[in-house]
Design a protein around this motif. Structure first.
Motif, PDB file in Angstrom:
ATOM      1  N   HIS A  83     -27.373 -11.291  -5.229  1.00 31.41           N
ATOM      2  CA  HIS A  83     -26.976 -10.757  -3.916  1.00 31.41           C
ATOM      3  C   HIS A  83     -26.909  -9.231  -3.951  1.00 31.41           C
ATOM      4  O   HIS A  83     -27.436  -8.544  -3.072  1.00 31.41           O
ATOM      5  CB  HIS A  83     -25.606 -11.357  -3.569  1.00 31.41           C
ATOM      6  CG  HIS A  83     -25.062 -10.955  -2.248  1.00 31.41           C
ATOM      7  ND1 HIS A  83     -25.693 -11.242  -1.059  1.00 31.41           N
ATOM      8  CD2 HIS A  83     -23.911 -10.281  -1.916  1.00 31.41           C
ATOM      9  CE1 HIS A  83     -24.963 -10.770  -0.051  1.00 31.41           C
ATOM     10  NE2 HIS A  83     -23.887 -10.175  -0.538  1.00 31.41           N
ATOM     11  N   SER A  86     -30.235  -7.572  -4.252  1.00 35.99           N
ATOM     12  CA  SER A  86     -30.925  -7.544  -2.959  1.00 35.99           C
ATOM     13  C   SER A  86     -30.483  -6.317  -2.155  1.00 35.99           C
ATOM     14  O   SER A  86     -31.287  -5.681  -1.470  1.00 35.99           O
ATOM     15  CB  SER A  86     -30.614  -8.802  -2.145  1.00 35.99           C
ATOM     16  OG  SER A  86     -31.012  -9.930  -2.867  1.00 35.99           O
ATOM     17  N   ARG A  87     -29.225  -5.996  -2.252  1.00 41.56           N
ATOM     18  CA  ARG A  87     -28.711  -4.805  -1.541  1.00 41.56           C
ATOM     19  C   ARG A  87     -29.422  -3.551  -2.063  1.00 41.56           C
ATOM     20  O   ARG A  87     -29.780  -2.655  -1.305  1.00 41.56           O
ATOM     21  CB  ARG A  87     -27.197  -4.697  -1.742  1.00 41.56           C
ATOM     22  CG  ARG A  87     -26.509  -3.868  -0.667  1.00 41.56           C
ATOM     23  CD  ARG A  87     -25.038  -3.629  -0.987  1.00 41.56           C
ATOM     24  NE  ARG A  87     -24.216  -4.817  -1.119  1.00 41.56           N
ATOM     25  CZ  ARG A  87     -23.691  -5.489  -0.087  1.00 41.56           C
ATOM     26  NH1 ARG A  87     -23.895  -5.083   1.141  1.00 41.56           N
ATOM     27  NH2 ARG A  87     -22.947  -6.567  -0.275  1.00 41.56           N
ATOM     28  N   PHE A 104     -24.840  -5.946   5.111  1.00 40.48           N
ATOM     29  CA  PHE A 104     -25.598  -7.125   5.546  1.00 40.48           C
ATOM     30  C   PHE A 104     -24.968  -7.691   6.808  1.00 40.48           C
ATOM     31  O   PHE A 104     -23.736  -7.858   6.891  1.00 40.48           O
ATOM     32  CB  PHE A 104     -25.619  -8.197   4.441  1.00 40.48           C
ATOM     33  CG  PHE A 104     -26.538  -7.855   3.301  1.00 40.48           C
ATOM     34  CD1 PHE A 104     -27.894  -7.620   3.529  1.00 40.48           C
ATOM     35  CD2 PHE A 104     -26.066  -7.783   1.996  1.00 40.48           C
ATOM     36  CE1 PHE A 104     -28.755  -7.302   2.482  1.00 40.48           C
ATOM     37  CE2 PHE A 104     -26.913  -7.476   0.943  1.00 40.48           C
ATOM     38  CZ  PHE A 104     -28.263  -7.233   1.189  1.00 40.48           C
ATOM     39  N   ILE A 247     -30.445 -13.056   8.759  1.00 38.58           N
ATOM     40  CA  ILE A 247     -30.021 -11.948   7.896  1.00 38.58           C
ATOM     41  C   ILE A 247     -30.614 -10.641   8.422  1.00 38.58           C
ATOM     42  O   ILE A 247     -31.753 -10.591   8.879  1.00 38.58           O
ATOM     43  CB  ILE A 247     -30.417 -12.177   6.412  1.00 38.58           C
ATOM     44  CG1 ILE A 247     -29.690 -11.186   5.488  1.00 38.58           C
ATOM     45  CG2 ILE A 247     -31.922 -12.104   6.193  1.00 38.58           C
ATOM     46  CD1 ILE A 247     -28.251 -11.489   5.263  1.00 38.58           C
ATOM     47  N   VAL A 249     -29.682  -6.015   8.568  1.00 37.34           N
ATOM     48  CA  VAL A 249     -29.058  -4.891   7.874  1.00 37.34           C
ATOM     49  C   VAL A 249     -28.553  -3.871   8.878  1.00 37.34           C
ATOM     50  O   VAL A 249     -29.187  -3.618   9.907  1.00 37.34           O
ATOM     51  CB  VAL A 249     -30.088  -4.219   6.926  1.00 37.34           C
ATOM     52  CG1 VAL A 249     -29.558  -2.909   6.370  1.00 37.34           C
ATOM     53  CG2 VAL A 249     -30.461  -5.166   5.789  1.00 37.34           C
ATOM     54  N   GLU A 288     -18.099  -6.827   5.842  1.00 36.01           N
ATOM     55  CA  GLU A 288     -18.744  -8.108   5.539  1.00 36.01           C
ATOM     56  C   GLU A 288     -17.705  -9.212   5.358  1.00 36.01           C
ATOM     57  O   GLU A 288     -17.534  -9.765   4.272  1.00 36.01           O
ATOM     58  CB  GLU A 288     -19.630  -7.974   4.294  1.00 36.01           C
ATOM     59  CG  GLU A 288     -20.812  -7.047   4.517  1.00 36.01           C
ATOM     60  CD  GLU A 288     -21.729  -6.919   3.309  1.00 36.01           C
ATOM     61  OE1 GLU A 288     -21.380  -7.409   2.215  1.00 36.01           O
ATOM     62  OE2 GLU A 288     -22.803  -6.310   3.463  1.00 36.01           O
ATOM     63  N   TYR A 294     -25.806 -15.348   1.108  1.00 33.12           N
ATOM     64  CA  TYR A 294     -26.340 -14.743  -0.125  1.00 33.12           C
ATOM     65  C   TYR A 294     -27.717 -15.291  -0.500  1.00 33.12           C
ATOM     66  O   TYR A 294     -28.447 -14.654  -1.239  1.00 33.12           O
ATOM     67  CB  TYR A 294     -25.344 -14.931  -1.297  1.00 33.12           C
ATOM     68  CG  TYR A 294     -24.867 -16.344  -1.473  1.00 33.12           C
ATOM     69  CD1 TYR A 294     -25.603 -17.272  -2.181  1.00 33.12           C
ATOM     70  CD2 TYR A 294     -23.657 -16.758  -0.912  1.00 33.12           C
ATOM     71  CE1 TYR A 294     -25.178 -18.575  -2.318  1.00 33.12           C
ATOM     72  CE2 TYR A 294     -23.220 -18.062  -1.042  1.00 33.12           C
ATOM     73  CZ  TYR A 294     -23.979 -18.961  -1.741  1.00 33.12           C
ATOM     74  OH  TYR A 294     -23.562 -20.253  -1.875  1.00 33.12           O
ATOM     75  N   THR A 297     -30.083 -13.180   1.644  1.00 35.65           N
ATOM     76  CA  THR A 297     -30.267 -11.806   1.140  1.00 35.65           C
ATOM     77  C   THR A 297     -31.327 -11.799   0.024  1.00 35.65           C
ATOM     78  O   THR A 297     -32.115 -10.863  -0.084  1.00 35.65           O
ATOM     79  CB  THR A 297     -28.944 -11.173   0.636  1.00 35.65           C
ATOM     80  OG1 THR A 297     -28.376 -12.003  -0.371  1.00 35.65           O
ATOM     81  CG2 THR A 297     -27.966 -10.970   1.776  1.00 35.65           C
TER      82      THR A 297
END
Ligand code: PMP
Length: 432
Positions: A83, A86-87, A104, A247, A249, A288, A294, A297
């Motif tokens: 997770h 991915s950020r 997210f 999902i 951003v 969040e 997750y 993501t």
């Protein structure tokens, strides 16, 4: 942005050796009504997903699944690592300074609502103003109207030219000592207009006003660098850039995210809770609340890896070529009216076609084939387009129409598909 090339040719390179990107998208093999090979031209609504995205998500559900952040056990730590990796992928993709700036959300809509709600809560009062434009998606209008109902703020609207470009001269005039934020789309989801966002942001900053960019329709089509743009907030959706649904951003400059209050309350977003006093978590977790998606993501990161491996510049080049080709081919159709500007436009084309037998001098859109009829008949020929107001009713009012037929391209579309669209439009015309 990190650019690695994995040498997979785009569709226009087919036949030059190697496989086509189309093979990464199993759905493109489908036959519609068991007859016509699918021509998918509804990418502005959502894109199809490459195998790598779906496989990574399936793999995570089968082999890693556990709730993130709170667990001491092996799987939870593995899921958390995925997770947070991915950020970092998103951070790199946008060229943000820090992962603290990457929140997210469920998508562009939620990101815009978060800013309208939280920035509005902290910095806007009765009579304060937000600058929008005539070409905004409903998500960037209604979110501010909700704040208007709560706090009595005012919406100021940048007009557009008949061609569909922002009137920058009018934009400058809209600033007042009550302007608190500018919130604009990077690319119009109806006209394809690419707004001169750097210039828009520079002007806003001259007035000490921050800018939120709706990047739903820009991120899939060309490289975005939030530091270069110098935007204060930037929103985009995963599902429009080959990632999963649900999902998205919100990028926010750390200084702003630090200053604005949380959006929702719950787990994850707190440091300590008591009935007397609760303290909030650090960035980005303050925004969040609850269990994040997750697995999505991971899917989003895989999608960003996918486009980065092809190269956003290559995708842009291919889609620009396709757009110019499509405009050229469409303009050969008698009675065709294409909306939007001639230059600085993206891979989105809205059009209407005059009914056969109606003279060219009759420019009233009343005598054009209804967008819904065109869309329905194109579908019968295996061509997926979108019809209607495209969540931009104020823009429809400005153009004096109820709706359009919209085609929108992705990296896997081809000139052959444009040719099939043009033939299909000719066939539909014959039915009228
Ligand atoms: N803004 C624009 C310009 C869009 O095109 C869209 C999706 N059509 C949105 C916002 C909303 O995106 P989502 O539904 O993914 O939240």
């Amino acid at each position: 942005m990190e650019k690695q090339s994995r040498n997979i040719p785009l569709p226009f390179q087919q036949g030059q050796g190697g496989s086509s990107v189309r093979e990464d998208f199993p759905i493109l093999e489908k036959h519609i009504y068991e007859k016509y090979p699918l021509v998918y031209l509804d990418n502005a609504a959502t894109t199809q997903k490459p195998r790598s995205v779906v496989d990574a998500m399936t793999d995570e559900y089968y082999n890693v699944n556990a709730n993130v952040h709170r667990g001491v056990h092996f799987l939870s730590q593995q899921a958390t690592e995925l997770h947070e990796a991915s950020r970092e992928t998103v951070r790199k993709f946008l060229n943000a300074r820090s992962t603290r700036e990457i929140v997210f959300t469920r998508g562009t809509t939620e990101s815009i609502n978060l800013v309208a709600s939280c920035y509005g809560e902290a910095f806007m009062h009765e009579g304060d103003e937000v600058i929008l434009s005539e070409m905004e998606h409903h998500s960037n209008i209604v979110s501010w109207q909700l704040l208007q109902a709560r706090k009595g703020i005012r919406l100021r609207v940048i007009p557009i030219t008949d061609e569909g470009e922002l009137r920058l001269d009018e934009y400058e005039k809209l600033f007042s000592d009550r302007t608190r934020i500018v919130s604009l789309t990077h690319v119009s989801n109806v006209l394809g207009t690419v707004n001169p966002m750097k210039e828009i942001i520079r002007i806003a900053h001259e007035h000490d006003v921050p800018v939120l960019v709706d990047g739903a329709q820009s991120t899939p089509h060309f490289a975005v660098d939030v530091q270069d743009l110098d935007c204060d907030f930037f929103a985009f959706s995963g599902h429009k850039i080959y990632g999963p649904t649900g999902i998205g951003v919100l990028y926010g400059k750390e200084a702003w995210l630090d200053k604005i209050p949380p959006y929702m309350g719950g787990g994850e977003m707190i440091q300590n809770v008591s009935f007397e006093k609760t303290t909030f978590n650090e960035l980005p977790y303050k925004f969040e609340a609850g269990t994040p998606d997750y697995v999505a993501t991971t899917g989003l990161a895989k999608a960003l890896d996918y486009v980065s491996s092809i190269g956003m510049d290559n995708i842009e080049k291919h889609e620009q070529d396709l757009t110019q080709y499509a405009i050229h081919r469409l303009s050969e159709i008698d009675g065709m009216h294409v909306f939007g500007p001639k230059k600085n436009r993206d891979a989105v084309i809205s059009f209407l076609v005059r009914q056969p037998g109606i003279p060219e001098t009759d420019t009233s859109f009343e005598h054009f084939i209804h967008h819904l009829d065109m869309g329905t008949l194109l579908d019968r020929l295996g061509i997926a387009v979108r019809t209607g107001h495209h969540c931009a009713e104020p823009l429809m009012h400005r153009l004096g129409i109820e709706g359009t037929v919209r085609i929108s391209f992705a990296l896997y579309n081809t000139r052959e598909e444009v040719d099939r669209l043009v033939s299909a439009i000719e066939r539909v015309k014959q039915m009228f």
